[in-house]
Design a protein around this motif. Structure first.
Motif, short mmCIF file in Angstrom:
data_model
loop_
_atom_site.label_atom_id
_atom_site.label_comp_id
_atom_site.label_asym_id
_atom_site.label_seq_id
_atom_site.Cartn_x
_atom_site.Cartn_y
_atom_site.Cartn_z
N ALA A 103 -6.97 1.74 0.98
CA ALA A 103 -7.15 0.63 2.22
C ALA A 103 -7.02 1.14 3.57
N GLY A 104 -6.10 1.93 3.99
CA GLY A 104 -6.14 2.44 5.20
C GLY A 104 -7.42 3.22 5.82
N GLU A 105 -7.81 4.02 4.81
CA GLU A 105 -9.06 5.00 5.09
C GLU A 105 -10.18 4.14 5.30
N ARG A 106 -10.49 2.99 4.50
CA ARG A 106 -11.37 2.10 4.69
C ARG A 106 -11.25 1.46 6.21
N VAL A 107 -10.24 0.92 6.60
CA VAL A 107 -9.98 0.32 7.94
C VAL A 107 -10.36 1.52 8.87
N ALA A 108 -9.94 2.95 9.01
CA ALA A 108 -10.24 3.75 9.82
C ALA A 108 -11.83 3.88 9.85
N MET A 141 -11.36 -7.04 6.62
CA MET A 141 -12.52 -7.00 5.33
C MET A 141 -12.17 -5.66 4.49
N ALA A 142 -12.37 -4.50 5.42
CA ALA A 142 -12.09 -3.36 4.86
C ALA A 142 -10.61 -2.98 4.03
N ALA A 143 -9.68 -3.57 4.97
CA ALA A 143 -8.32 -3.79 4.14
C ALA A 143 -8.07 -4.32 3.22
N LEU A 144 -8.71 -5.68 2.90
CA LEU A 144 -8.46 -6.40 1.95
C LEU A 144 -9.53 -6.01 0.73
N ALA A 145 -10.22 -5.10 0.77
CA ALA A 145 -11.26 -4.68 -0.30
C ALA A 145 -10.73 -4.12 -1.56
N GLY A 146 -9.62 -4.33 -1.80
CA GLY A 146 -8.96 -3.86 -2.95
C GLY A 146 -8.29 -2.38 -2.73
N GLY A 147 -7.55 -1.92 -3.83
CA GLY A 147 -6.77 -0.91 -3.57
C GLY A 147 -5.48 -1.04 -3.05
N GLY A 148 -4.54 0.21 -3.00
CA GLY A 148 -3.02 0.04 -2.42
C GLY A 148 -3.19 0.02 -1.10
N GLY A 149 -2.00 -0.53 -0.36
CA GLY A 149 -1.80 -0.36 1.08
C GLY A 149 -2.19 -1.51 1.63
N ALA A 150 -2.88 -2.67 1.01
CA ALA A 150 -3.60 -3.55 1.61
C ALA A 150 -2.39 -4.48 2.91
N VAL A 151 -1.20 -4.73 2.30
CA VAL A 151 -0.38 -5.73 3.07
C VAL A 151 -0.16 -4.89 4.54
N ALA A 152 0.35 -3.62 4.63
CA ALA A 152 0.44 -2.94 5.65
C ALA A 152 -0.85 -2.85 6.50
N GLY A 176 -1.03 -14.79 3.25
CA GLY A 176 -1.95 -15.69 2.85
C GLY A 176 -3.54 -14.94 2.54
N LEU A 177 -3.82 -13.82 3.25
CA LEU A 177 -5.09 -13.03 3.23
C LEU A 177 -4.88 -11.97 1.95
N VAL A 178 -3.94 -11.57 1.98
CA VAL A 178 -3.72 -10.74 0.65
C VAL A 178 -4.13 -11.48 -0.71
N ALA A 179 -3.36 -12.71 -0.56
CA ALA A 179 -3.69 -13.63 -1.68
C ALA A 179 -5.16 -14.11 -2.04
N ALA A 180 -5.79 -14.43 -0.70
CA ALA A 180 -7.11 -14.89 -0.58
C ALA A 180 -8.01 -14.02 -1.08
N GLY A 181 -7.96 -12.80 -0.40
CA GLY A 181 -9.08 -11.64 -0.58
C GLY A 181 -9.92 -11.59 0.37
N ALA A 182 -10.82 -10.62 0.59
CA ALA A 182 -11.88 -10.66 1.40
C ALA A 182 -12.86 -11.38 1.53
N GLY A 183 -13.13 -12.09 0.54
CA GLY A 183 -14.36 -13.25 0.43
C GLY A 183 -13.99 -14.18 1.62
N ILE A 184 -13.02 -14.91 1.93
CA ILE A 184 -12.90 -16.00 2.70
C ILE A 184 -13.25 -15.41 4.04
N VAL A 185 -12.78 -14.31 4.48
CA VAL A 185 -13.32 -13.47 5.55
C VAL A 185 -14.95 -13.39 5.83
N GLY A 186 -15.42 -12.86 4.63
CA GLY A 186 -16.85 -12.77 4.74
C GLY A 186 -17.57 -13.88 4.79
#
Length: 213
Positions: A103-108, A141-152, A176-186
Motif C-alpha cells: 500500500a505504501g509503495e503504491r502511494v509513493a 485511492m492508491a493506499a486503499l487499493a488492497g494489500g497490507g498497510g492501508a490504515v497507516a 471509515g475509508l478502510v471500511a468503505a474501500g477505494a470505490g467511494i473515492v473513485g
C-alpha cells in the motif's frame, strides 16, 4: 453535485448544505470521533503515528513514533504517504523505509502534479471535512487499493492534507475509508470533471462521504 455516502443518518442534501455554509471550524469540535471501523490495535498504532506528527511544522518524526511503540511497517507506510503528500519526515532510516508495504509503495508511485483545493476545512456539526486535491485523491485511492498497510498509509495522506485536523478526526476518517474501500473515492473523483479532486467527510454518526470539487 454528485456524492457517495456510507452509513449515515443525515440526508445528502443536509450534509451538502452544512458543508456549503463554509462555517469556521467549531471551537467545540470533539477531539475524537467514531472509530469503530478500526481494530483496537490499528487505532492505537495510528494514534501513535499522529502523536509523532507536528501539525505546526508539518513534520512526522519517525524515530519518535518507533520509540513510542509503532511498528516499522506502520512507520514506513505513514512516512511514505506523509512525504508523498508534500510534508516533511525526519528520523526515518533506510532499514525502516525498506519495510514499506504494498500500500505504501503504491502511494509513493501515485505522486504527480496537483489540481484542486487542499486542507482541513473544519468541523460542521455533522462531522469533519477535508479538501483533497488531485494528488491527495490519487494517493488515497492508491493506499486503499488492497494489500497490507492501508490504515497507516491512509492516515498519512489525510494527516498531511489537513495538518490542523484533530487526531480523532483523522482516525475516524481513516477507519471509515478502510471500511468503505477505494470505490467511494473513485466515484467522487469522477464527479470532479476538471480538478479530479474531492471533499472528504467523516461523520460523527459513523462512516465517510465525499463529493467532487
Amino acid at each position: 453535485m454528485a456524492g457517495a455516502f456510507r452509513r449515515r443518518r443525515t440526508t445528502p442534501e443536509e450534509a451538502a448544505h452544512a458543508a456549503e455554509t463554509n462555517a469556521p471550524s467549531s471551537a467545540s469540535a470533539p477531539a475524537t470521533g467514531f472509530e469503530a471501523s478500526l481494530s483496537a490495535a490499528d487505532q492505537a498504532e495510528l494514534e501513535t503515528l499522529l502523536a509523532a506528527t507536528d501539525s505546526a511544522t508539518g513534520t512526522f518524526d519517525a524515530a519518535k513514533a518507533l520509540r513510542a511503540g509503532a511498528s516499522e511497517q506502520a512507520v514506513a507506510d505513514y512516512a511514505t504517504s506523509y512525504e508523498a503528500a508534500g510534508q516533511n519526515v525526519t528520523g526515518l532510516v533506510e532499514t525502516v523505509r525498506a519495510q514499506t508495504s504494498e500500500a505504501g509503495e503504491r502511494v509513493a508511485a501515485a505522486a504527480s502534479s496537483c489540481t484542486g483545493d487542499r486542507g482541513y476545512t473544519g468541523f460542521y456539526g455533522w462531522g469533519w471535512q477535508w479538501a483533497l486535491n488531485s494528488c491527495d485523491t490519487d494517493l488515497l485511492m492508491a493506499a486503499l487499493a488492497g494489500g497490507g498497510g492501508a490504515v497507516a498509509a491512509v492516515g498519512g495522506v489525510i494527516s498531511a492534507a489537513g495538518v490542523t485536523a484533530p487526531a480523532g478526526a483523522v482516525t475516524a476518517a481513516a477507519g471509515g475509508l478502510v471500511a468503505a474501500g477505494a470505490g467511494i473515492v473513485g466515484i467522487c473523483k469522477a464527479a470532479s470533471y476538471e480538478k479530479k479532486a474531492i471533499y472528504l467527510n467523516a461523520f460523527v454518526t459513523g462512516g465517510v462521504g465525499c463529493w467532487g470539487q
